[in-house]
Design a protein around this motif. Structure first.
Motif, PDB file in Angstrom:
ATOM      1  N   LEU A 264       8.790  -9.487   3.635  1.00 28.15           N
ATOM      2  CA  LEU A 264       9.570  -8.444   4.303  1.00 28.15           C
ATOM      3  C   LEU A 264       9.183  -8.464   5.779  1.00 28.15           C
ATOM      4  CD1 LEU A 264      11.527  -6.018   3.614  1.00 28.15           C
ATOM      5  CD2 LEU A 264       9.491  -4.580   3.698  1.00 28.15           C
ATOM      6  N   ARG A 265      10.151  -8.252   6.655  1.00 29.58           N
ATOM      7  CA  ARG A 265       9.864  -8.222   8.091  1.00 29.58           C
ATOM      8  C   ARG A 265       8.861  -7.117   8.408  1.00 29.58           C
ATOM      9  NH1 ARG A 265      15.104  -7.298   8.584  1.00 29.58           N
ATOM     10  NH2 ARG A 265      14.626  -5.496   9.911  1.00 29.58           N
ATOM     11  N   LYS A 266       7.952  -7.405   9.321  1.00 28.70           N
ATOM     12  CA  LYS A 266       6.931  -6.422   9.682  1.00 28.70           C
ATOM     13  C   LYS A 266       7.531  -5.176  10.318  1.00 28.70           C
ATOM     14  CE  LYS A 266       3.120  -9.678  10.403  1.00 28.70           C
ATOM     15  NZ  LYS A 266       2.170 -10.262  11.384  1.00 28.70           N
ATOM     16  N   ASP A 267       8.683  -5.344  10.984  1.00 25.07           N
ATOM     17  CA  ASP A 267       9.305  -4.204  11.656  1.00 25.07           C
ATOM     18  C   ASP A 267      10.383  -3.543  10.815  1.00 25.07           C
ATOM     19  OD1 ASP A 267      11.092  -6.264  11.704  1.00 25.07           O
ATOM     20  OD2 ASP A 267      11.609  -6.089  13.830  1.00 25.07           O
ATOM     21  N   ALA A 268      10.494  -3.922   9.551  1.00 24.17           N
ATOM     22  CA  ALA A 268      11.520  -3.329   8.680  1.00 24.17           C
ATOM     23  C   ALA A 268      11.183  -1.873   8.395  1.00 24.17           C
ATOM     24  CB  ALA A 268      11.628  -4.117   7.376  1.00 24.17           C
ATOM     25  N   PRO A 269      12.183  -0.989   8.350  1.00 26.45           N
ATOM     26  CA  PRO A 269      11.906   0.429   8.086  1.00 26.45           C
ATOM     27  C   PRO A 269      11.370   0.679   6.679  1.00 26.45           C
ATOM     28  CG  PRO A 269      14.279   0.003   8.093  1.00 26.45           C
ATOM     29  CD  PRO A 269      13.619  -1.250   8.584  1.00 26.45           C
ATOM     30  N   GLU A 270      11.542  -0.302   5.777  1.00 29.15           N
ATOM     31  CA  GLU A 270      11.089  -0.125   4.397  1.00 29.15           C
ATOM     32  C   GLU A 270       9.613  -0.452   4.194  1.00 29.15           C
ATOM     33  OE1 GLU A 270      15.304  -0.931   4.761  1.00 29.15           O
ATOM     34  OE2 GLU A 270      13.599  -2.231   5.174  1.00 29.15           O
ATOM     35  N   VAL A 271       8.923  -0.888   5.246  1.00 27.57           N
ATOM     36  CA  VAL A 271       7.515  -1.300   5.104  1.00 27.57           C
ATOM     37  C   VAL A 271       6.637  -0.188   4.519  1.00 27.57           C
ATOM     38  CG1 VAL A 271       5.431  -1.924   6.406  1.00 27.57           C
ATOM     39  CG2 VAL A 271       7.570  -3.155   6.800  1.00 27.57           C
ATOM     40  N   PRO A 272       6.742   1.066   4.982  1.00 26.96           N
ATOM     41  CA  PRO A 272       5.914   2.117   4.362  1.00 26.96           C
ATOM     42  C   PRO A 272       6.156   2.252   2.858  1.00 26.96           C
ATOM     43  CG  PRO A 272       6.835   2.905   6.432  1.00 26.96           C
ATOM     44  CD  PRO A 272       7.511   1.595   6.141  1.00 26.96           C
ATOM     45  N   ASN A 273       7.421   2.089   2.438  1.00 32.18           N
ATOM     46  CA  ASN A 273       7.718   2.181   1.006  1.00 32.18           C
ATOM     47  C   ASN A 273       7.158   0.994   0.236  1.00 32.18           C
ATOM     48  OD1 ASN A 273       8.988   4.589   1.360  1.00 32.18           O
ATOM     49  ND2 ASN A 273      11.071   3.811   1.097  1.00 32.18           N
ATOM     50  N   ILE A 274       7.150  -0.179   0.866  1.00 34.34           N
ATOM     51  CA  ILE A 274       6.546  -1.351   0.217  1.00 34.34           C
ATOM     52  C   ILE A 274       5.060  -1.108  -0.001  1.00 34.34           C
ATOM     53  CG2 ILE A 274       5.756  -3.707   0.727  1.00 34.34           C
ATOM     54  CD1 ILE A 274       8.353  -3.722  -0.592  1.00 34.34           C
ATOM     55  N   ARG A 275       4.385  -0.589   1.009  1.00 36.45           N
ATOM     56  CA  ARG A 275       2.947  -0.325   0.877  1.00 36.45           C
ATOM     57  C   ARG A 275       2.691   0.716  -0.211  1.00 36.45           C
ATOM     58  NH1 ARG A 275       0.152  -2.733   4.950  1.00 36.45           N
ATOM     59  NH2 ARG A 275       1.284  -3.246   6.859  1.00 36.45           N
ATOM     60  N   ALA A 276       3.514   1.745  -0.244  1.00 33.27           N
ATOM     61  CA  ALA A 276       3.363   2.780  -1.279  1.00 33.27           C
ATOM     62  C   ALA A 276       3.637   2.203  -2.661  1.00 33.27           C
ATOM     63  CB  ALA A 276       4.295   3.949  -0.988  1.00 33.27           C
ATOM     64  N   ALA A 277       4.660   1.347  -2.776  1.00 35.29           N
ATOM     65  CA  ALA A 277       4.991   0.739  -4.067  1.00 35.29           C
ATOM     66  C   ALA A 277       3.882  -0.190  -4.538  1.00 35.29           C
ATOM     67  CB  ALA A 277       6.309  -0.028  -3.964  1.00 35.29           C
ATOM     68  N   VAL A 278       3.267  -0.903  -3.598  1.00 44.55           N
ATOM     69  CA  VAL A 278       2.141  -1.781  -3.947  1.00 44.55           C
ATOM     70  C   VAL A 278       0.975  -0.958  -4.479  1.00 44.55           C
ATOM     71  CG1 VAL A 278       0.339  -3.270  -2.962  1.00 44.55           C
ATOM     72  CG2 VAL A 278       2.746  -3.685  -2.418  1.00 44.55           C
ATOM     73  N   ASN A 279       0.681   0.163  -3.816  1.00 43.15           N
ATOM     74  CA  ASN A 279      -0.408   1.031  -4.286  1.00 43.15           C
ATOM     75  C   ASN A 279      -0.117   1.558  -5.690  1.00 43.15           C
ATOM     76  OD1 ASN A 279      -1.935   0.772  -1.954  1.00 43.15           O
ATOM     77  ND2 ASN A 279      -0.994   2.527  -0.964  1.00 43.15           N
ATOM     78  N   ASP A 280       1.130   1.949  -5.937  1.00 40.23           N
ATOM     79  CA  ASP A 280       1.499   2.450  -7.265  1.00 40.23           C
ATOM     80  C   ASP A 280       1.362   1.350  -8.314  1.00 40.23           C
ATOM     81  OD1 ASP A 280       2.054   4.956  -6.288  1.00 40.23           O
ATOM     82  OD2 ASP A 280       4.208   4.588  -6.041  1.00 40.23           O
ATOM     83  N   ALA A 281       1.863   0.151  -7.986  1.00 41.81           N
ATOM     84  CA  ALA A 281       1.809  -0.960  -8.941  1.00 41.81           C
ATOM     85  C   ALA A 281       0.373  -1.358  -9.250  1.00 41.81           C
ATOM     86  CB  ALA A 281       2.586  -2.158  -8.402  1.00 41.81           C
ATOM     87  N   ASN A 282      -0.511  -1.243  -8.269  1.00 43.17           N
ATOM     88  CA  ASN A 282      -1.896  -1.672  -8.464  1.00 43.17           C
ATOM     89  C   ASN A 282      -2.716  -0.690  -9.294  1.00 43.17           C
ATOM     90  OD1 ASN A 282      -1.527  -4.058  -7.111  1.00 43.17           O
ATOM     91  ND2 ASN A 282      -2.384  -3.348  -5.172  1.00 43.17           N
ATOM     92  N   TYR A 283      -2.152   0.473  -9.599  1.00 39.32           N
ATOM     93  CA  TYR A 283      -2.835   1.393 -10.503  1.00 39.32           C
ATOM     94  C   TYR A 283      -2.770   0.900 -11.944  1.00 39.32           C
ATOM     95  CZ  TYR A 283      -3.897   5.235  -7.322  1.00 39.32           C
ATOM     96  OH  TYR A 283      -4.433   6.026  -6.325  1.00 39.32           O
ATOM     97  N   ASN A 284      -1.795   0.049 -12.238  1.00 40.20           N
ATOM     98  CA  ASN A 284      -1.636  -0.459 -13.596  1.00 40.20           C
ATOM     99  C   ASN A 284      -2.633  -1.576 -13.865  1.00 40.20           C
ATOM    100  OD1 ASN A 284       0.604   1.247 -13.991  1.00 40.20           O
ATOM    101  ND2 ASN A 284       1.975  -0.248 -13.055  1.00 40.20           N
ATOM    102  N   PHE A 285      -2.978  -1.742 -15.155  1.00 40.76           N
ATOM    103  CA  PHE A 285      -3.873  -2.826 -15.537  1.00 40.76           C
ATOM    104  C   PHE A 285      -3.120  -4.144 -15.445  1.00 40.76           C
ATOM    105  CE2 PHE A 285      -5.598  -5.723 -18.727  1.00 40.76           C
ATOM    106  CZ  PHE A 285      -6.921  -5.768 -18.334  1.00 40.76           C
ATOM    107  N   GLY A 286      -3.745  -5.151 -14.849  1.00 44.06           N
ATOM    108  CA  GLY A 286      -3.103  -6.455 -14.724  1.00 44.06           C
ATOM    109  C   GLY A 286      -3.308  -7.020 -13.338  1.00 44.06           C
ATOM    110  N   PRO A 287      -2.419  -7.911 -12.916  1.00 44.50           N
ATOM    111  CA  PRO A 287      -2.564  -8.529 -11.593  1.00 44.50           C
ATOM    112  C   PRO A 287      -2.542  -7.495 -10.470  1.00 44.50           C
ATOM    113  CG  PRO A 287      -0.982  -9.746 -12.928  1.00 44.50           C
ATOM    114  CD  PRO A 287      -1.298  -8.493 -13.680  1.00 44.50           C
ATOM    115  N   THR A 288      -3.264  -7.809  -9.396  1.00 45.08           N
ATOM    116  CA  THR A 288      -3.292  -6.984  -8.201  1.00 45.08           C
ATOM    117  C   THR A 288      -2.386  -7.595  -7.149  1.00 45.08           C
ATOM    118  OG1 THR A 288      -5.573  -6.275  -8.630  1.00 45.08           O
ATOM    119  CG2 THR A 288      -4.766  -6.067  -6.376  1.00 45.08           C
ATOM    120  N   VAL A 289      -1.512  -6.781  -6.566  1.00 43.24           N
ATOM    121  CA  VAL A 289      -0.634  -7.264  -5.505  1.00 43.24           C
ATOM    122  C   VAL A 289      -1.382  -7.170  -4.176  1.00 43.24           C
ATOM    123  CG1 VAL A 289       1.560  -6.953  -4.316  1.00 43.24           C
ATOM    124  CG2 VAL A 289       1.410  -6.544  -6.775  1.00 43.24           C
ATOM    125  N   VAL A 290      -1.353  -8.261  -3.418  1.00 40.12           N
ATOM    126  CA  VAL A 290      -2.053  -8.343  -2.137  1.00 40.12           C
ATOM    127  C   VAL A 290      -1.019  -8.521  -1.030  1.00 40.12           C
ATOM    128  CG1 VAL A 290      -3.744  -9.641  -0.777  1.00 40.12           C
ATOM    129  CG2 VAL A 290      -4.046  -9.395  -3.257  1.00 40.12           C
TER     130      VAL A 290
END
Length: 207
Positions: A91-117
């Motif tokens: 995703l482009r660094k200047d995309a307006p969706e970047v905060p949501n991507i970071r939040a979605a990554v944090n949510d996904a990483n709460y689950n057991f399994g692979p960690t998104v980096v």
């Protein structure tokens, strides 16, 4: 009599401590011997072959394998392996969706399994997404192919979870934006007027 009890207690404590030390030393020796005896790299290589995959290796004894159309990088050491799925999203660094991507990554990483980096290369204008999973892999496992298939399948589940979180965040924001009507502005009700209104495009590019 009291002196005799004290002596017995001291001797018993010494023996107990010595037994504990000997036990820990024995466990350390066994673990070290297991690490030296187990060839996790070849075990992983052979298991992947049994799954019908065609793994290859590089000079650093890392494995590369394609599974379900995606490429995985596997590094083995001792009884463990680190599995990577590299560069599966961007995703482009200047995309307006970047905060949501970071939040979605944090949510996904709460689950057991692979960690998104999230990687932010200095010489690139994009945020790059990878997934990593540290697993134990031992010859004592009864169904090694089933276990490894489940591990690799979990990367796709993690991807799907992240994308679902991302879409949900965007939908919630859009709904909240619709509910807020700033003073001095009116709602767009005419269809022709609506056609001329630029749409907000939300996109996470997945390889």
């Amino acid at each position: 009599m009291e002196t005799l009890l004290i002596v017995v207690f001291i001797l018993g404590s010494v023996v107990f401590v010595a037994c504990r030390v000997n036990k820990y030393e024995a466990v350390a020796r066994i673990n070290q011997q297991e690490d030296e005896d187990i060839d996790t790299f070849n075990l992983m290589y052979n298991t992947l072959r049994e799954m019908g995959c065609q793994p290859t290796k590089d000079e650093e004894n890392a494995l590369f394998v394609k599974y379900q159309g995606e490429e995985f990088h596997i590094k083995c050491g001792g009884l463990y392996a680190r599995v990577w799925e590299l560069c599966w999203g961007a995703l482009r660094k200047d995309a307006p969706e970047v905060p949501n991507i970071r939040a979605a990554v944090n949510d996904a990483n709460y689950n057991f399994g692979p960690t998104v980096v999230i990687e932010e290369p200095e010489d690139d204008h994009r945020l790059v997404l990878h997934s990593r999973y540290d697993i134990m892999f031992s010859p004592s496992f009864p169904n090694k192919t089933d276990y490894l298939e489940a591990v690799l399948d979990s990367f796709f589940t993690t991807r799907e979870n992240l994308c679902n979180h991302f879409r949900e965040l965007n939908l919630n924001q859009n709904e909240n934006a619709k509910k807020r009507r700033p003073i001095g502005f009116r709602a767009i009700e005419d269809e022709e007027e609506l056609k001329d209104t630029p749409a907000i495009v939300t996109e996470l590019k997945i390889r």
